[in-house]
Design an enzyme around this catalytic site. Structure first.
Site, short mmCIF file in Angstrom:
data_model
loop_
_atom_site.label_atom_id
_atom_site.label_comp_id
_atom_site.label_asym_id
_atom_site.label_seq_id
_atom_site.Cartn_x
_atom_site.Cartn_y
_atom_site.Cartn_z
N GLY A 118 1.06 -1.09 0.03
CA GLY A 118 0.09 -0.10 -0.11
C GLY A 118 0.97 1.16 -0.01
O GLY A 118 2.01 1.21 0.09
N ALA A 141 -1.22 4.16 16.84
CA ALA A 141 -1.10 5.60 16.79
C ALA A 141 -1.93 6.07 15.45
O ALA A 141 -1.47 5.58 14.31
CB ALA A 141 0.31 6.04 16.48
N HIS A 174 -7.96 15.06 3.25
CA HIS A 174 -7.19 14.00 2.76
C HIS A 174 -7.40 13.44 1.28
O HIS A 174 -8.48 14.08 0.65
CB HIS A 174 -7.33 12.67 3.57
CG HIS A 174 -6.78 12.64 4.94
ND1 HIS A 174 -7.33 13.14 6.16
CD2 HIS A 174 -5.46 11.97 5.42
CE1 HIS A 174 -6.35 13.22 7.11
NE2 HIS A 174 -5.54 12.62 6.71
N LYS A 219 -8.82 7.79 0.37
CA LYS A 219 -8.90 7.52 1.76
C LYS A 219 -10.14 7.02 2.02
O LYS A 219 -11.25 7.29 1.29
CB LYS A 219 -8.52 8.74 2.81
CG LYS A 219 -8.56 8.30 4.22
CD LYS A 219 -8.11 9.50 4.88
CE LYS A 219 -8.18 9.14 6.47
NZ LYS A 219 -7.44 7.97 6.98
N GLY A 269 -8.49 9.18 11.56
CA GLY A 269 -8.17 8.68 12.83
C GLY A 269 -7.82 9.76 13.71
O GLY A 269 -7.59 10.18 14.98
N THR A 270 -6.80 10.60 13.07
CA THR A 270 -6.28 11.86 13.77
C THR A 270 -7.12 12.83 14.01
O THR A 270 -7.13 13.30 15.27
CB THR A 270 -5.23 12.54 12.99
OG1 THR A 270 -4.28 11.41 12.31
CG2 THR A 270 -4.48 13.55 13.42
P1 NAD Z 1 -3.71 1.77 0.99
O1 NAD Z 1 -4.90 1.50 0.77
O2 NAD Z 1 -2.66 2.16 0.04
O3 NAD Z 1 -2.74 0.41 1.66
C1 NAD Z 1 -3.33 -0.69 2.36
C2 NAD Z 1 -2.78 -2.03 1.96
O4 NAD Z 1 -3.26 -2.98 2.94
C3 NAD Z 1 -3.06 -2.31 0.60
O5 NAD Z 1 -1.78 -2.87 -0.09
C4 NAD Z 1 -4.18 -3.66 0.73
O6 NAD Z 1 -3.89 -4.67 -0.17
C5 NAD Z 1 -3.52 -4.30 2.19
N1 NAD Z 1 -4.64 -4.71 2.81
C6 NAD Z 1 -5.90 -4.73 3.02
N2 NAD Z 1 -6.54 -5.55 3.91
C7 NAD Z 1 -5.59 -6.25 4.26
C8 NAD Z 1 -5.65 -7.39 5.08
N3 NAD Z 1 -6.72 -7.78 5.56
N4 NAD Z 1 -4.44 -7.98 5.41
C9 NAD Z 1 -3.41 -7.50 5.01
N5 NAD Z 1 -3.12 -6.47 3.84
C10 NAD Z 1 -4.54 -5.79 3.91
O7 NAD Z 1 -3.59 2.52 2.45
P2 NAD Z 1 -2.50 3.55 2.95
O8 NAD Z 1 -2.70 4.91 2.66
O9 NAD Z 1 -1.17 2.84 2.89
O10 NAD Z 1 -3.11 3.58 4.50
C11 NAD Z 1 -3.25 2.19 5.19
C12 NAD Z 1 -3.90 2.44 6.60
O11 NAD Z 1 -2.90 3.31 7.48
C13 NAD Z 1 -5.13 3.40 6.38
O12 NAD Z 1 -5.91 3.14 7.69
C14 NAD Z 1 -4.62 4.66 6.86
O13 NAD Z 1 -5.72 5.68 7.48
C15 NAD Z 1 -3.60 4.56 7.67
N6 NAD Z 1 -2.51 5.75 7.79
C16 NAD Z 1 -1.96 6.14 9.16
C17 NAD Z 1 -1.17 6.80 9.28
C18 NAD Z 1 -0.42 7.09 10.72
O14 NAD Z 1 0.36 8.16 10.70
N7 NAD Z 1 -0.89 6.39 11.76
C19 NAD Z 1 -0.77 7.57 8.09
C20 NAD Z 1 -1.19 7.41 6.94
C21 NAD Z 1 -2.09 6.33 6.67
#
Ligand code: NAD
Length: 239
Positions: free
Chosen positions: A13, A98, A131, A135, A141-142
């Protein structure tokens, strides 16, 4: 120094890719990466990092608990049941959960709390987050973390997600939460304290996913050796 061995859920992802790109330059190695249909087997790793989907929570938590390795969760949008899996796992292994790994946003959390304490109930509080168009969860979440902090601080019992129609006057117990989606916005968050004759706006803008990836690596190094409990990024940063 020995490289940090990471097992990564959501490896392909946007965040998984940003983390993989950063890892080598930060003395870390992705030893296993899992996608949507993979079994999660993190035995040879020092830490399991999750940037996937809230629906993966049960599997992610079971994998960390069985392998007895610390867990860093960046995934957002957990339901109450999914959150319960995380809390259960934190009784067996240390877990950092987080909603945002950037140092700046965690300072924003502290500033928002301080602002609420100083300004008190005379100011109305609204949150705006923006965002990218891909998304999946809203509000971010933030924004939820910010809302929790402000609700607790000011006893705002009524979270209002957007407004439409004859909604009536704003109630004192309200906190408004508004989500914008579009383009490639990495993540913006604004807290508005609106009083009579003045207002304060605190804004954080992330311009690169690397910021989150770097914070996740920091959390991953910090959590090794901690005792089982549920930690936040503010614990990691000590703020
Ligand atoms: P994305 O859709 O680009 O990537 C998610 C990946 O997870 C995809 O490759 C998908 O195939 C995989 N996936 C989906 N379900 C799965 C499962 N059951 N098991 C294993 N893999 C699975 O999303 P992204 O932009 O990379 O964001 C991912 C998550 O991180 C979101 O929830 C987003 O809100 C969060 N996020 C958090 C922060 C932070 O600082 N905490 C920052 C950015 C994004």
């Amino acid at each position: 120094m020995k490289a940090l061995r990471i097992a990564l859920v959501g490896g392909r992802g946007r965040m998984g890719t940003a983390l993989s790109r950063l890892a080598a330059a930060d003395n870390a190695q992705i030893v296993a990466a899992f996608g949507a249909n993979d079994e999660i087997t993190p035995r040879k790793a020092d830490v399991l990092i999750d940037f996937s989907s809230a629906a993966a929570a049960e599997q992610v938590c079971a994998a960390a608990t069985e392998a007895k390795i610390p867990l860093v969760i960046g995934t957002t949008g957990h339901s109450a049941v999914e959150r319960h899996f995380v809390e259960e796992a934190a009784q067996a292994v240390p877990v950092v959960l987080a909603s945002n790994f950037s140092v700046g946003v965690n300072v924003l959390f502290a500033l928002a709390q301080q602002g609420a304490r100083c300004l008190g109930p005379g100011f109305d509080v609204e949150l705006v987050e923006a965002h990218h168009r891909l998304k999946k969860d809203a509000p971010s979440g933030t924004a939820k973390t910010l809302a929790e902090i402000l609700q607790r601080e000011l006893n705002l019992t009524n979270a209002r997600h957007g407004r439409e129609g004859m909604v009536g006057e704003r109630r004192k117990s309200e906190i408004g939460i508004h989500s914008i989606r579009g383009g490639d916005i990495v993540g913006d968050h604004t807290v508005i304290f609106a009083g009579d004759g003045e207002r304060i706006e605190l804004t954080h803008r992330a311009s690169s996913r690397e910021t989150f990836a770097r914070g996740a690596l920091r959390a991953a190094r910090w959590i090794i050796g901690q005792r089982p409990a549920l930690y936040s990024m503010r614990d990691v940063l000590g703020i």
